[in-house]
Design a protein around this motif. Structure first.
Motif, PDB file in Angstrom:
ATOM      1  N   LEU A 152      -4.192  15.148   7.702  1.00 55.33           N
ATOM      2  CA  LEU A 152      -4.050  13.763   8.164  1.00 55.33           C
ATOM      3  C   LEU A 152      -5.271  13.344   8.989  1.00 55.33           C
ATOM      4  N   ILE A 174     -15.250   2.563   6.600  1.00 56.45           N
ATOM      5  CA  ILE A 174     -15.162   1.143   6.953  1.00 56.45           C
ATOM      6  C   ILE A 174     -16.036   0.754   8.147  1.00 56.45           C
ATOM      7  N   GLY A 228     -11.673   7.840   6.190  1.00 51.66           N
ATOM      8  CA  GLY A 228     -11.461   6.390   6.077  1.00 51.66           C
ATOM      9  C   GLY A 228     -12.297   5.620   7.085  1.00 51.66           C
ATOM     10  N   LEU A 229     -12.328   6.105   8.339  1.00 55.18           N
ATOM     11  CA  LEU A 229     -13.124   5.412   9.368  1.00 55.18           C
ATOM     12  C   LEU A 229     -14.597   5.425   9.007  1.00 55.18           C
ATOM     13  N   ILE A 277       0.213   2.053   0.520  1.00 55.18           N
ATOM     14  CA  ILE A 277      -0.281   3.077   1.460  1.00 55.18           C
ATOM     15  C   ILE A 277       0.703   3.275   2.609  1.00 55.18           C
ATOM     16  N   VAL A 303      -4.106  12.652   0.468  1.00 56.11           N
ATOM     17  CA  VAL A 303      -3.664  13.200   1.752  1.00 56.11           C
ATOM     18  C   VAL A 303      -2.158  13.430   1.741  1.00 56.11           C
ATOM     19  N   THR A 304      -1.412  12.477   1.150  1.00 60.44           N
ATOM     20  CA  THR A 304       0.046  12.631   1.107  1.00 60.44           C
ATOM     21  C   THR A 304       0.449  13.858   0.294  1.00 60.44           C
ATOM     22  N   HIS A 307      -0.497  16.983   2.154  1.00 54.35           N
ATOM     23  CA  HIS A 307       0.363  17.154   3.322  1.00 54.35           C
ATOM     24  C   HIS A 307       1.703  17.751   2.915  1.00 54.35           C
ATOM     25  N   PHE A 336     -10.004   0.826  -3.327  1.00 48.95           N
ATOM     26  CA  PHE A 336      -9.396   1.813  -4.229  1.00 48.95           C
ATOM     27  C   PHE A 336      -9.666   3.232  -3.743  1.00 48.95           C
ATOM     28  N   LEU A 374      -9.850   4.107  -0.628  1.00 49.90           N
ATOM     29  CA  LEU A 374      -8.942   4.376   0.485  1.00 49.90           C
ATOM     30  C   LEU A 374      -7.525   4.636  -0.030  1.00 49.90           C
ATOM     31  N   THR A 375      -7.117   3.906  -1.084  1.00 54.02           N
ATOM     32  CA  THR A 375      -5.791   4.156  -1.649  1.00 54.02           C
ATOM     33  C   THR A 375      -5.701   5.560  -2.227  1.00 54.02           C
ATOM     34  N   MET A 405      -6.868   0.254   7.797  1.00 54.20           N
ATOM     35  CA  MET A 405      -8.289   0.250   7.430  1.00 54.20           C
ATOM     36  C   MET A 405      -8.546  -0.666   6.243  1.00 54.20           C
ATOM     37  N   GLY A 462      -8.268  12.871   6.756  1.00 54.01           N
ATOM     38  CA  GLY A 462      -8.135  11.628   5.995  1.00 54.01           C
ATOM     39  C   GLY A 462      -8.494  10.423   6.832  1.00 54.01           C
ATOM     40  N   LEU A 463      -7.992  10.375   8.063  1.00 56.72           N
ATOM     41  CA  LEU A 463      -8.324   9.257   8.951  1.00 56.72           C
ATOM     42  C   LEU A 463      -9.824   9.192   9.211  1.00 56.72           C
ATOM     43  N   LEU A 500      -7.488   8.047  -1.322  1.00 53.48           N
ATOM     44  CA  LEU A 500      -7.489   8.957  -0.171  1.00 53.48           C
ATOM     45  C   LEU A 500      -6.084   9.136   0.378  1.00 53.48           C
ATOM     46  N   ALA A 501      -5.349   8.023   0.483  1.00 49.92           N
ATOM     47  CA  ALA A 501      -3.977   8.100   1.006  1.00 49.92           C
ATOM     48  C   ALA A 501      -3.099   8.940   0.088  1.00 49.92           C
ATOM     49  N   ILE A 502      -3.243   8.747  -1.230  1.00 50.49           N
ATOM     50  CA  ILE A 502      -2.444   9.524  -2.181  1.00 50.49           C
ATOM     51  C   ILE A 502      -2.769  11.010  -2.041  1.00 50.49           C
TER      52      ILE A 502
END
Lengths: 66, 130
Positions: free
Chosen positions: A37, A48, A44-45, B21, A17-18, A21, A8, A10-11, B32, A40-41, A13-15
């Motif tokens: 971007l 994980i 995430g790295l 995503i 970042v979008t 952006h 959740f 990471l999701t 990821m 964000g990457l 995070l994607a929202i």
């Protein structure tokens, strides 16, 4: 058992970042938009890689891979 | 049995999140999440593999089998699992070339591990021949 809430995170995070952006792109700051971007990457790295490390250590321990 | 439902729920949630995503500006995060879900499922199922391996170890020691052969077999199984995990993720991300190389490397490593056993078999065959 590793924490499942990372999915959740990471999701979200994607929202985030979008949204950032598109916001920065609308404002004409293309270089900062690209930077979001990359950041964000990286975040995430960072989340994980410890999990992958745990997985590899455990598999090594179970199957005696040394 | 209840472990299956845990894994199924995790897989469904992860799949929905990944599809969501990949519509966003940063599709790499989807990979990821896929890696993370795969790692969690693997970590969840590893203790059960440990139980099976313990039983096999006990059987081998009761049959006074050489420990070396069983250890080699377990190493080969571990290499196969991990290589499959990595190769599937590479293939999911569209990099079939890297996935094929990972599988190739795993095959070579398995062959290297199997060489002593093949040599032992050949030696016993030579000893049987007059």
């Amino acid at each position: 058992m590793v924490d499942v809430s990372v999915i959740f995170f990471l999701t979200g995070l994607a929202i985030a970042v979008t949204i950032l952006h598109s916001f920065l792109k609308q404002a004409g700051r293309d270089e900062y938009a690209y930077l979001t971007l990359v950041v964000g990457l990286a975040i995430g790295l960072l989340k994980i890689i410890p999990v992958i490390h745990t997985l590899f250590t455990q598999v090594k321990a179970v199957f005696n891979l040394y | 049995m209840e472990g299956l439902f845990v894994i199924l729920g995790l897989a469904l949630v992860a799949t929905v999140m990944i599809v969501f995503i990949q519509e966003s500006r940063i599709p790499g995060v989807g990979i990821m999440v896929s890696v993370f879900a795969g790692a969690i499922i693997f970590l969840y199922i590893l203790p059960k593999i440990t139980q099976v391996i313990t039983v096999f170890d006990e059987l081998a020691s009761r049959a006074s089998l050489n420990k070396f052969y069983l250890a080699t077999i377990f190493k080969i199984i571990g290499i196969a699992y991990i290589a499959e995990f990595g190769a599937q993720i590479c293939r999911d991300a569209g990099q079939s070339a890297i996935a094929t190389k990972v599988e190739f490397a795993a095959k070579v490593l398995v062959m290297v591990l199997a060489v002593p056993i093949i040599a032992a078999i050949l030696e016993s065959v030579v000893r049987l021949l007059p």
